[in-house]
Structures are given as structure tokens and as C-alpha cells.
Write an enzyme that holds these catalytic residues in place. Structure first.
Site, PDB file in Angstrom:
ATOM      1  N   GLY A 149      38.571  58.097  39.291  1.00  0.00           N
ATOM      2  CA  GLY A 149      38.394  58.949  38.353  1.00  0.00           C
ATOM      3  C   GLY A 149      38.789  58.499  37.137  1.00  0.00           C
ATOM      4  N   TYR A 150      39.968  57.766  36.907  1.00  0.00           N
ATOM      5  CA  TYR A 150      40.453  57.216  35.519  1.00  0.00           C
ATOM      6  C   TYR A 150      39.326  56.274  34.844  1.00  0.00           C
ATOM      7  CZ  TYR A 150      43.305  55.164  31.991  1.00  0.00           C
ATOM      8  OH  TYR A 150      43.916  54.351  30.589  1.00  0.00           O
TER       9      TYR A 150
END
Length: 279
Positions: A149-150
Site C-alpha cells: 500500500g505504501y
């Protein structure tokens, strides 16, 4: 006096950049969420800092902050610094966690920029400098496990910044991307806490399947928190990006960032092998 807005000013890179810019004669609009951070910044810097309450997941608060800044006059820089790292295996990351990651690290960066652009344009109309600085990451060039996600948000921020740079070049407003490597900030501790919450909800089979990668990711986060570069190193680069006559489009910060940037120029197959070997 040059006036700059910095998001995420309560800790880490944001807090260090506030101190560095104030020490160099800037007026800083500093965004925070908590009362304690508000009081600490005012006590430390007095009238050189104007504290704004802003929640990057609340569009109304971003709009309200933009109205305050624009009403005050010209703005010479926006430093989109605030962000989070919410780890976990993509196979099992809850969609609300993934969406929060993208909302804070990508969507909100554009929302803040839109809210502040009228004040930046006013500075240009006066013949003064105006520019936008995005705090990206070397994680926007190379991706590994447990931080999908990052990485998605930081890769997206690169595309957002490149498009915004092309659109604002005729207006004379540079868009700069800062790409740090490991920096010793609270993002790693907070990220591990968030990751632990995701891991607690995994089935026994899922925990076993991803155990080695989770352990490696946690160890890497601990190393970054303990031995990463001090945030002041990034603050100095941000200052350069805000004041250079012709700022570069990208600034790498740290030897690990430069090494990773070199790695991305290797063949895709070799890059995948080296990244996988770290898991």
C-alpha cells in the site's frame, strides 16, 4: 519574508523542516492534528509559525486551511510531507486500510496542493518564488514485500508530481520530488503498530505463510527507526528545493536512496531477484 506551508509538522521530517526554515528567516504555516503539537510549535517558534489544524482524511479541514492561508496573502512554497506507512501482506490487507493509505499519501497531497495554489499564484503575480515540494520516498522507485500500500501511494505520487510539474511549468511554479531513503522518524514505529493490528487478524495459515517476510519487514523498520539519517538532513534538502534558482525535479537523500536508484536502472529481472532475496 518567504512563507511556506508544511503538512505533518508535529514530528519527524515535518518538525525538523519547520525548525530549519524558521532558523533561516521563513514564516511557516504548520499543520498538525493534536493540541499538544499545536502548543509545542507555538512555544518553540512564536510568531514565526502559524499553526493550522488539518486532517488529511477530512477534505473540509483541508479546504478550511486553504481558505485561511489564501486570505493571508502570498505563499511561496507548499511542502507536502504528511504521510503514513501501513504494512501487511496485500493478500490480506483490509480494503479500508489500503484506501486509507492511498487517501493520506496520494489523494490528500493533491487536495492540499489545490487548496494552496491560489496563494502560490499570488506570489508569482508579485514576481516572487512559488513552488511545490512533494516528500516522496525511494519506495516510489523500488517496491518490496509487506509495504504494498505504501509503495502504491509513493509510485502514484511520482506520477502525480510529474503531471503537475508539466501542467504548472507554464505558470513558473516548479514541482520538486524529494526521495529520502531510511530516515529516523516515528513513521516506522507507528507503521509497525498498524502492521501488528493487521497481523493479529490473519489466520494461522496466513501468518505462517508470510512469517519470514513479516519478520524481515519489522526488522527493517526497526533498523530505519534506530539508524536512519536524522530528519534534519531532509530538511536541508527541502530548503534547497525551496530556494534554488532552478531546482531539480528530484532530489535523492541518503546513500541507500542513491543505491536503490541505481538498482532501478538495472534489468527488471535482476531487480526482482534482488528484492525477493531481501524477503
Amino acid at each position: 519574508m518567504m512563507s511556506v506551508l508544511i503538512t505533518g509538522a508535529s514530528t519527524g521530517i515535518g518538525r525538523a523542516t519547520v525548525a530549519h526554515l524558521v532558523g533561516n528567516g521563513f514564516h511557516v504555516w504548520a499543520t498538525v492534528r493534536a493540541d499538544a503539537d499545536d502548543h509545542e510549535l507555538r512555544a518553540a517558534h512564536g510568531d514565526a509559525v502559524s499553526v493550522l489544524r488539518m486532517d488529511l482524511t477530512d477534505h473540509d479541514s483541508i479546504t478550511a486551511a486553504g481558505a485561511v492561508v489564501c486570505a493571508a496573502g502570498a505563499l511561496h512554497g507548499v511542502v507536502n510531507n504528511a504521510g503514513v506507512a501501513l504494512p501487511g501482506p496485500l493478500e490480506h490487507v483490509p480494503m479500508q486500510v489500503f484506501r486509507r493509505q492511498i487517501e493520506i499519501n496520494l489523494v490528500a497531497q493533491l487536495a492540499v496542493t489545490q487548496a494552496m495554489l491560489p496563494a502560490l499564484r499570488l506570489a508569482k503575480e508579485r514576481g516572487e518564488r512559488a513552488r511545490i515540494v512533494m516528500i516522496g520516498s525511494i519506495g516510489g522507485r523500488i517496491a518490496g514485500p509487506m509495504l504494498g500500500g505504501y509503495h502504491s501511494s509513493k509510485f502514484g505520487l511520482v506520477g502525480l508530481s510529474d503531471s503537475l510539474r508539466a501542467e504548472l511549468t507554464p505558470s513558473g511554479i516548479p514541482v520538486v520530488m524529494i526521495e529520502p531513503g531510511a530516515i529516523a522518524t516515528p513513521i516506522w514505529r507507528r507503521g509497525r503498530s498498524a502492521g501488528d493490528e493487521v497481523t493479529r487478524h490473519l489466520t494461522a495459515a496466513a501468518r505462517n505463510r508470510y512469517a519470514k517476510q513479516i519478520e524481515a519487514s519489522q526488522a527493517n523498520a526497526a533498523r530505519s527507526a534506530e539508524s536512519g539519517l536524522p530528519p534534519a538532513r531532509v530538511a536541508r534538502v527541502i530548503h534547497e528545493a525551496l530556494t534554488a534558482r532552478s531546482p531539480r525535479a528530484r532530489y535523492l537523500v541518503g546513500p541507500d536512496a542513491r543505491a536503490a536508484a541505481t538498482l532501478t536502472r538495472l534489468s527488471m529481472r535482476l531487480t526482482r531477484r534482488l528484492v525477493a532475496a531481501r524477503a
